[in-house]
Design a protein around this motif. Structure first.
Motif, short mmCIF file in Angstrom:
data_model
loop_
_atom_site.label_atom_id
_atom_site.label_comp_id
_atom_site.label_asym_id
_atom_site.label_seq_id
_atom_site.Cartn_x
_atom_site.Cartn_y
_atom_site.Cartn_z
N UNK A 144 111.81 13.52 -88.82
CA UNK A 144 111.69 12.30 -88.53
C UNK A 144 109.99 11.96 -87.71
N UNK A 145 109.71 13.00 -87.04
CA UNK A 145 108.44 12.67 -86.28
C UNK A 145 107.37 12.97 -87.37
N UNK A 146 107.45 13.84 -88.19
CA UNK A 146 106.68 13.93 -89.45
C UNK A 146 106.53 12.62 -90.11
N UNK A 147 107.66 12.04 -90.31
CA UNK A 147 107.44 10.72 -91.19
C UNK A 147 106.92 9.48 -90.39
N UNK A 148 107.12 9.54 -88.85
CA UNK A 148 106.67 8.59 -88.19
C UNK A 148 105.19 8.81 -88.22
N UNK A 427 95.78 14.27 -81.62
CA UNK A 427 96.55 14.98 -80.60
C UNK A 427 97.84 14.62 -80.20
N UNK A 428 98.16 13.44 -80.06
CA UNK A 428 99.27 13.06 -79.73
C UNK A 428 100.46 13.20 -80.94
N UNK A 429 100.02 13.10 -82.03
CA UNK A 429 100.96 13.34 -83.17
C UNK A 429 101.29 14.76 -83.36
#
Length: 457
Positions: A144-148, A427-429
């Motif tokens: 999900x975070x990768x998709x975001x 950096x945030x991602x």
């Protein structure tokens, strides 16, 4: 990944022979196919005139229904793109829940109709999916975070969707041309010799040509997307990154794309012929032939899935490094051997989202086309119109959403291959994605430590 991307990509066309072979095959097939179609137009018309009135009306409205399905598919697809962007963290869970509900509905239907074997298979699939959702929450959160992160990158390059839409229209134009050429080749053979060995050979060549060209168009989107997102991932600002990467895809990387597409096309064409063998065995009641064809199709399907996975990562490497297909495949295999489980898991989860979106698009188009055919035109073939709308809309949705699928793969590869550069520019991602990875590793180490403690006397 590369020290100087611009210099590394200023090279001659990789795998040029395969690109030349593809272009020659396409030109020869289209020219001779259209000549054959024109020469046998009378025979083709005679075949068409043998249909009933509804069949003739359906043929006349065929392209109108395809256009309607494409329009509905594009509208609903771009709605899904917005949903993917706004609800990136939730869309995977929603898709898993939706697919689980869909499996459960099929299970109930099969129970009611008494299909015991299908019920057992669906029950196993349903239990496995529920267990996966329960035990793999961290992996789903990672995807999900990768998709975001990917959706933020894609929305900075919206012209990628314009490219994929253009490729979609090119694909349907190719389909129309291919239909004419194949009719020109096939109808005279069936009229003179029937469906013998020569017919099967010509049909195989036609089907191979269709799949090869369709795969080349699809891989143009894959490579263009991978190159564009690669520029974004490594902080390289270009005036027109999509135009730059697409130009490279049809020049420097075109031979590699053609080779990768040919490998998949050969497998797809063989599967097509195997299914024809299954249908013939089914009509003649040949149980042994049906079993052999079914087993062959299953084996070829597994091989095709593996080849598609390797091709996707190989073409991503080609887009990022500007290398030839064999070098890209070797690098992709090295990455998959090190991070194969994570890659396959991401492919599965993102695939569920894209598939559910395509199914919903297809159902909406099927409903509209079916209603128009039944109540607008009064067709008795309205179910065929609905099915046509479903297929066309599904394929259109999958073609456009291939941008998201390829972009997720590219971000995954960029983080795996050069995490420091990615962290420098995003950096945030990077923290969001690697944070969940650290939690997954800590949980695995804790489980291993607990097992070791329990194993001690």
């Amino acid at each position: 990944i590369v020290e100087d991307p611009e210099e590394s990509r200023k090279c001659m066309c990789n795998d040029a022979a395969w690109g030349v072979l593809f272009v020659i095959h396409l030109v020869v097939f289209v020219i001779f196919g259209l000549i054959a179609f024109t020469a046998n137009l009378t025979l083709i018309r005679e075949k068409a005139e043998g249909k009933d009135a509804d069949g003739m009306k359906f043929d006349s409205a065929f392209w109108g229904f395809i256009g309607t399905a494409i329009a509905i598919g594009l509208i609903t697809t771009f709605c899904f793109v917005w949903i993917f962007y706004k609800y990136s963290r939730k869309i995977i869970w929603w898709s898993l829940v939706g697919s689980t509900a869909l499996i459960a509905c099929f299970l109930v239907f099969c129970v009611v109709t008494g299909q015991i074997i299908v019920v057992i298979c669906l029950a196993i699939v349903l239990v496995c999916q529920l267990l996966f959702m329960y035990f793999c929450g961290k992996a789903i959160e990672y995807a999900s975070r990768l998709l975001e992160t990917t959706m933020h990158a894609v929305m900075e390059h919206k012209s990628l969707f314009g490219l994929s839409t253009s490729i979609l229209f090119a694909l349907f134009i190719w389909f129309a041309i291919w239909i004419c050429c194949t009719c020109g080749f096939i109808f005279p053979i069936t009229n003179d010799h029937g469906e013998g060995t020569f017919f099967s050979f010509v049909l195989f060549i036609c089907v191979l040509s269709f799949f090869w060209t369709a795969q080349v168009l699809h891989y143009l989107v894959t490579v263009s997307t991978a190159g564009t997102i690669g520029y974004w991932a490594y902080g390289q600002k270009l005036v027109s990154p999509v135009k730059t990467t697409f130009t490279r895809a049809i020049t420097v990387n075109f031979g590699s794309i053609s080779l990768a597409a040919l490998v998949v096309a050969v497998i797809e064409a063989i599967r097509f012929m195997v299914r024809m063998m299954f249908n013939r065995a089914s009509r003649s009641g040949d149980i042994l032939g049906m079993c052999l064809a079914c087993c062959a199709d299953c084996i070829l399907g597994c091989i095709e899935s593996i080849v598609r996975l390797i091709n996707k990562y190989a073409l991503t490497m080609i887009a990022l490094r500007g290398c030839a297909f064999c070098d890209g495949a070797k690098t992709a295999l090295s990455l998959l051997s090190a991070r194969g489980f994570d890659a396959i898991l991401n492919e599965s989860l993102i695939g569920v989202c894209v598939t559910m979106a395509a199914i919903i698009c297809g159902l909406i188009a099927a409903l509209v086309c079916g209603l128009v055919a039944k109540f607008g035109f009064g067709f008795s073939y309205w179910t065929a119109c609905a099915f046509l709308g479903f297929i066309v809309s599904c394929l259109g949705c999958l073609c456009v959403l291939a941008v998201i699928d390829s972009a997720v793969t590219t971000v995954f590869v960029c983080i795996a291959e050069d995490p420091n550069t990615f962290q420098q520019y995003h950096p945030h991602a990077y923290t969001q994605i690697t944070g969940i990875c650290s939690e997954m590793r800590s949980a695995e180490e804790g489980e291993e430590g607990e097992r070791s403690r329990l194993a001690q006397p």
